[in-house]
Design a protein around this motif. Structure first.
Motif, PDB file in Angstrom:
ATOM      1  N   LEU A  68      -0.883  -1.938  -2.779  1.00 47.37           N
ATOM      2  CA  LEU A  68      -0.517  -3.224  -3.192  1.00 47.37           C
ATOM      3  C   LEU A  68       0.303  -3.072  -4.591  1.00 47.37           C
ATOM      4  O   LEU A  68      -0.219  -2.519  -5.488  1.00 47.37           O
ATOM      5  CB  LEU A  68      -1.877  -4.031  -3.389  1.00 47.37           C
ATOM      6  CG  LEU A  68      -1.961  -5.485  -3.936  1.00 47.37           C
ATOM      7  CD1 LEU A  68      -0.835  -6.423  -2.891  1.00 47.37           C
ATOM      8  CD2 LEU A  68      -2.905  -5.855  -3.970  1.00 47.37           C
ATOM      9  N   VAL A  69       1.431  -3.914  -4.547  1.00 41.48           N
ATOM     10  CA  VAL A  69       2.206  -3.922  -5.917  1.00 41.48           C
ATOM     11  C   VAL A  69       2.054  -5.601  -6.365  1.00 41.48           C
ATOM     12  O   VAL A  69       2.811  -6.455  -5.588  1.00 41.48           O
ATOM     13  CB  VAL A  69       3.762  -3.349  -5.564  1.00 41.48           C
ATOM     14  CG1 VAL A  69       4.425  -3.577  -6.782  1.00 41.48           C
ATOM     15  CG2 VAL A  69       3.681  -2.042  -5.066  1.00 41.48           C
ATOM     16  N   LEU A  70       1.748  -5.680  -7.437  1.00 35.91           N
ATOM     17  CA  LEU A  70       1.750  -6.641  -8.412  1.00 35.91           C
ATOM     18  C   LEU A  70       2.577  -6.845  -9.322  1.00 35.91           C
ATOM     19  O   LEU A  70       3.339  -5.503  -9.566  1.00 35.91           O
ATOM     20  CB  LEU A  70       0.366  -7.270  -8.616  1.00 35.91           C
ATOM     21  CG  LEU A  70      -0.781  -7.508  -7.755  1.00 35.91           C
ATOM     22  CD1 LEU A  70      -2.112  -7.790  -8.474  1.00 35.91           C
ATOM     23  CD2 LEU A  70      -0.373  -8.231  -6.600  1.00 35.91           C
TER      24      LEU A  70
ATOM     25  N   GLY B  87      -4.944  -7.901 -18.748  1.00 30.89           N
ATOM     26  CA  GLY B  87      -5.661  -7.610 -17.805  1.00 30.89           C
ATOM     27  C   GLY B  87      -5.221  -7.447 -16.155  1.00 30.89           C
ATOM     28  O   GLY B  87      -5.941  -6.563 -15.620  1.00 30.89           O
ATOM     29  N   LEU B  88      -4.042  -7.978 -16.130  1.00 28.05           N
ATOM     30  CA  LEU B  88      -3.461  -7.585 -14.837  1.00 28.05           C
ATOM     31  C   LEU B  88      -3.060  -6.064 -14.813  1.00 28.05           C
ATOM     32  O   LEU B  88      -3.332  -5.313 -13.888  1.00 28.05           O
ATOM     33  CB  LEU B  88      -2.109  -8.349 -14.614  1.00 28.05           C
ATOM     34  CG  LEU B  88      -1.621  -8.598 -13.175  1.00 28.05           C
ATOM     35  CD1 LEU B  88      -2.851  -9.100 -12.195  1.00 28.05           C
ATOM     36  CD2 LEU B  88      -0.603  -9.536 -13.055  1.00 28.05           C
ATOM     37  N   LEU B  89      -2.461  -5.409 -15.762  1.00 37.19           N
ATOM     38  CA  LEU B  89      -2.046  -4.038 -16.088  1.00 37.19           C
ATOM     39  C   LEU B  89      -3.318  -3.163 -15.736  1.00 37.19           C
ATOM     40  O   LEU B  89      -3.355  -2.148 -15.308  1.00 37.19           O
ATOM     41  CB  LEU B  89      -1.318  -3.686 -17.135  1.00 37.19           C
ATOM     42  CG  LEU B  89      -0.004  -4.383 -17.328  1.00 37.19           C
ATOM     43  CD1 LEU B  89       0.673  -4.316 -18.571  1.00 37.19           C
ATOM     44  CD2 LEU B  89       1.056  -3.481 -16.394  1.00 37.19           C
TER      45      LEU B  89
ATOM     46  N   HIS C 155      -0.416  -0.921  -7.733  1.00 34.16           N
ATOM     47  CA  HIS C 155       0.706  -0.618  -8.879  1.00 34.16           C
ATOM     48  C   HIS C 155       0.926  -2.103  -9.341  1.00 34.16           C
ATOM     49  O   HIS C 155       1.156  -3.011  -8.599  1.00 34.16           O
ATOM     50  CB  HIS C 155       1.462   0.081  -8.226  1.00 34.16           C
ATOM     51  CG  HIS C 155       2.697   0.519  -9.078  1.00 34.16           C
ATOM     52  ND1 HIS C 155       2.560   1.473  -9.949  1.00 34.16           N
ATOM     53  CD2 HIS C 155       3.968  -0.050  -9.436  1.00 34.16           C
ATOM     54  CE1 HIS C 155       3.618   1.795 -10.819  1.00 34.16           C
ATOM     55  NE2 HIS C 155       4.374   0.663 -10.450  1.00 34.16           N
ATOM     56  N   VAL C 156       1.019  -2.048 -10.636  1.00 32.90           N
ATOM     57  CA  VAL C 156       1.276  -3.237 -11.364  1.00 32.90           C
ATOM     58  C   VAL C 156       2.688  -2.957 -12.170  1.00 32.90           C
ATOM     59  O   VAL C 156       2.901  -2.455 -12.975  1.00 32.90           O
ATOM     60  CB  VAL C 156       0.381  -3.870 -12.307  1.00 32.90           C
ATOM     61  CG1 VAL C 156       1.208  -5.189 -12.882  1.00 32.90           C
ATOM     62  CG2 VAL C 156      -0.979  -4.159 -11.593  1.00 32.90           C
TER      63      VAL C 156
END
Length: 640
Positions: free
Chosen positions: A184-186, A218-220, A230-231
């Motif tokens: 998943l890539v954000l 926080g997302l990282l 992966h962000v």
């Protein structure tokens, strides 16, 4: 000394590359000629028109069926990517197709409906969760927050929305990692000046900026928690690409992220995909004159070259620092220069302004032979494929020669402006990897130790004498949690000694370790010249009364030392001792793993099946086990 001359066509320039791709499209031959596409795209990847050029070409490539490309070129395995998001993302397909094609990877894209990201992430039966999905891109933008705010809104409303959104994304990411099979890539969300200027007081703007950065942080951090998440941090990409969006398109067509930014995002995704496919480069080969220093050593002498203390010299010093930084993280550094060897060695060892020193390099080649031949010789010396190489040079001729003669090598064309050397070298993330291991950091020293091994080999009368003198020790034992990053890396980056080329992400290795039916063995070796560390792996599974070997891998650094025979001999003995009636194995051919085709037969395996593509199935009856090579000291430990 007269330099040998090699005359070959250089790489296509921008206009030639565009014309060639258009002609291939018009004639319907893009699929048939796909192996030539990466070289053509390399001519379009940099410069002021790169974003537009790659988007234009990507749209043509997107019309070609990825399955047809794969059918014609079996090594060009399509990457299945699902794309979902909040805003309109039509502008992503072109650059993503082109950026993946630059690395020889066809794109099979599945695009969701507009603003369907939340529904798609919740739908465990949907395409994001499909077993054949490699990457699930969920592309978000700031409007995903601002569209939900009351009117009028205050900073506290944004802070509450950010907290809720982060909590939601954390739950959805955990579900994806648990139930999905891909990565998943954000991405982080860019905060626009327009958003800040909705607030008229500076204190509120500061509070909003802090809250926004805390959300992105926080997302990282989620990427550090979940192994298949992966962000992409958009902040540095925004700094490179200019405006985040066109306000008119954002309002009228809901394109909240601009085409140029999406092009940079596509490049980052391609780097991730390249690492997942095991195509990370391993060796950086640099020129010297006008590359590591200003001037020509043969003309100016050691006192006339500059790499510090002057306007231009400082740029070369900065470039050397960057090269050394890469070397400290496992990138093998080498020199290939049109110069005489002895003066070059004196400068590298003794010039007071040199940042790089002899111990930083695994090889220094200075002669007047064509550089393409020198690169091939270096690849043989390191026992690596030329596709592991990045070549950086300021000479258009040398770059053209290497690009035309060895298209597998990534060529970084430097020019007369040394201040841009760093940007050009780092632009394509050739050495990007999912996770750095201690084995990476020790790699250069291990390759330098190979010089002693080569000297021993050169002085030995026979290979047997060399191996006896080398003193090979092999340890085979169940892998531990600490071994997971390295084991995953071996499956991703080992191409030559790889029976089935099954690529495993860290999460996949973890799952095998946790399975009571699977056996994951780590192979370590050392000899009189030092410890080679974790150099190989065996993945096996109990299947009824047989043990099935899923894959065997070994680092190219330690070929032909009896390590693989010792490890598999130990495994066969363990299988027999624990009641197995046979051991099964398979060989799946690729363009690079032909060296291991005969490994199983050499150990007593019988051929049990063949297929038209050259794949082989094997069975060992365990009636007669192979002997451990007499020059190997083996320690084997298993968990029954």
């Amino acid at each position: 000394m007269t330099a040998p001359v090699t005359t070959r066509p250089g790489p296509a320039d921008r206009a030639e590359a565009l014309d060639r791709i258009r002609e291939l499209h018009r004639s319907g031959r893009l699929a048939a000629e796909f192996p030539a596409v990466p070289g053509l795209l390399a001519s379009l990847a940099h410069g002021p028109t790169a974003s537009a050029d790659l988007t234009r070409v990507g749209r043509l490539l997107a019309r070609v069926d990825a399955a047809e490309i794969h059918a014609r070129h079996p090594d060009a395995v399509p990457l299945t990517v699902t794309v979902s998001g909040h805003g309109t993302l039509d502008a992503l397909t072109g650059p993503l197709t082109a950026e993946l094609a630059r690395h020889g990877v066809p794109l099979h894209a599945i695009t969701g409906d507009h603003d369907s990201w939340l529904r798609d992430l919740r739908d465990t039966a949907g395409p994001l969760y499909a077993t054949d999905t490699d990457l699930s891109l969920v592309v978000l933008d700031a409007q995903v927050l601002f569209d939900e705010l009351p009117l009028p809104w205050r900073v506290s409303d944004v802070t509450d929305a950010l907290t809720a959104k982060l909590s939601l994304l954390e739950r959805l990411a955990a579900r994806y990692v648990r139930e999905g099979s891909g990565t998943l890539v954000l991405n982080t969300l860019p905060l626009l000046g327009t958003h800040l200027r909705h607030l008229v007081d500076h204190r509120s703007r500061t509070e909003l900026s802090i809250a926004w950065r805390e959300f992105n942080t926080g997302l990282l951090r989620l990427a550090l928690t979940h192994p298949r998440l992966h962000v992409v941090d958009l902040e540095p990409l925004v700094a490179e690409s200019g405006p985040v969006r066109d306000s008119r398109l954002a309002l009228y067509t809901k394109e909240h992220l601009g085409a140029e930014l999406l092009g940079h995002y596509a490049r980052e995704v391609a780097h991730l995909a390249r690492a997942m496919r095991g195509r990370t480069k391993k060796v950086l080969v640099v020129d010297l004159d006008h590359t590591l220093w200003d001037g020509v050593l043969g003309d100016d002498g050691p006192d006339g070259i500059e790499m510090a203390g002057s306007y231009r010299g400082e740029a070369f010093a900065a470039f050397q620092k960057t090269v050394r930084q890469l070397g400290s993280q496992g990138v093998l550094l080498a020199v290939c220069s049109k110069n005489d060897q002895e003066p070059v060695e004196r400068v590298i060892a003794g010039h007071p302004d040199m940042v790089l020193r002899p111990d930083d390099f695994v090889a220094v080649t200075a002669n007047w032979h064509p550089k393409d031949g020198n690169l091939r010789s270096l690849a043989d010396r390191l026992n690596l494929g030329v596709d592991s190489f990045v070549f950086a040079d300021d000479s258009p001729f040398e770059c053209g020669l290497v690009a035309a003669s060895i298209p597998e090598v990534a060529v970084v064309r430097l020019d007369e402006e040394p201040a841009l050397h760093i940007d050009r070298l780092l632009a394509d993330g050739w050495f990007d990897t999912r996770e750095l291991t201690e084995a990476d950091r020790a790699r250069a020293g291990q390759y330098r130790a190979d010089a002693g091994r080569r000297e021993l080999l050169d002085g030995a009368a026979t290979m047997e004498e060399y191996l006896r003198a080398l003193g090979v020790h092999v340890t085979v034992a169940p892998a531990t949690e600490a071994d997971v990053p390295r084991l995953s890396q071996i499956t991703l980056r080992t191409n030559q000694f790889n029976l089935t080329t099954r690529r495993l992400q860290p999460a996949d290795v973890h799952a095998l370790l946790d399975s009571p039916h699977h056996l994951v063995l780590a192979i370590r070796s050392r000899d009189r010249f030092g410890d080679n560390g974790l150099v190989g792996a065996v993945f096996a599974e109990r299947a009824g009364d047989a043990l099935r070997i899923d894959n065997v891998l070994l680092s190219c650094r330690v070929f032909a030392r009896g390590i693989e025979q010792a490890a598999l001999g130990a495994l066969l003995a363990h299988a027999r001792d624990t009641g197995a009636r046979a051991v099964l194995a398979a060989y799946r051919p690729t363009a690079k793993n032909h060296k291991v085709r005969d490994l199983c037969p050499s150990l007593g395996f019988e051929t049990a099946g063949t297929s038209e593509d050259g794949a082989l199935d094997f069975r060992h009856p365990l009636t007669e086990l192979p002997a451990i090579p007499p020059h190997v000291t083996l320690q084997a430990r298993f968990i029954s």
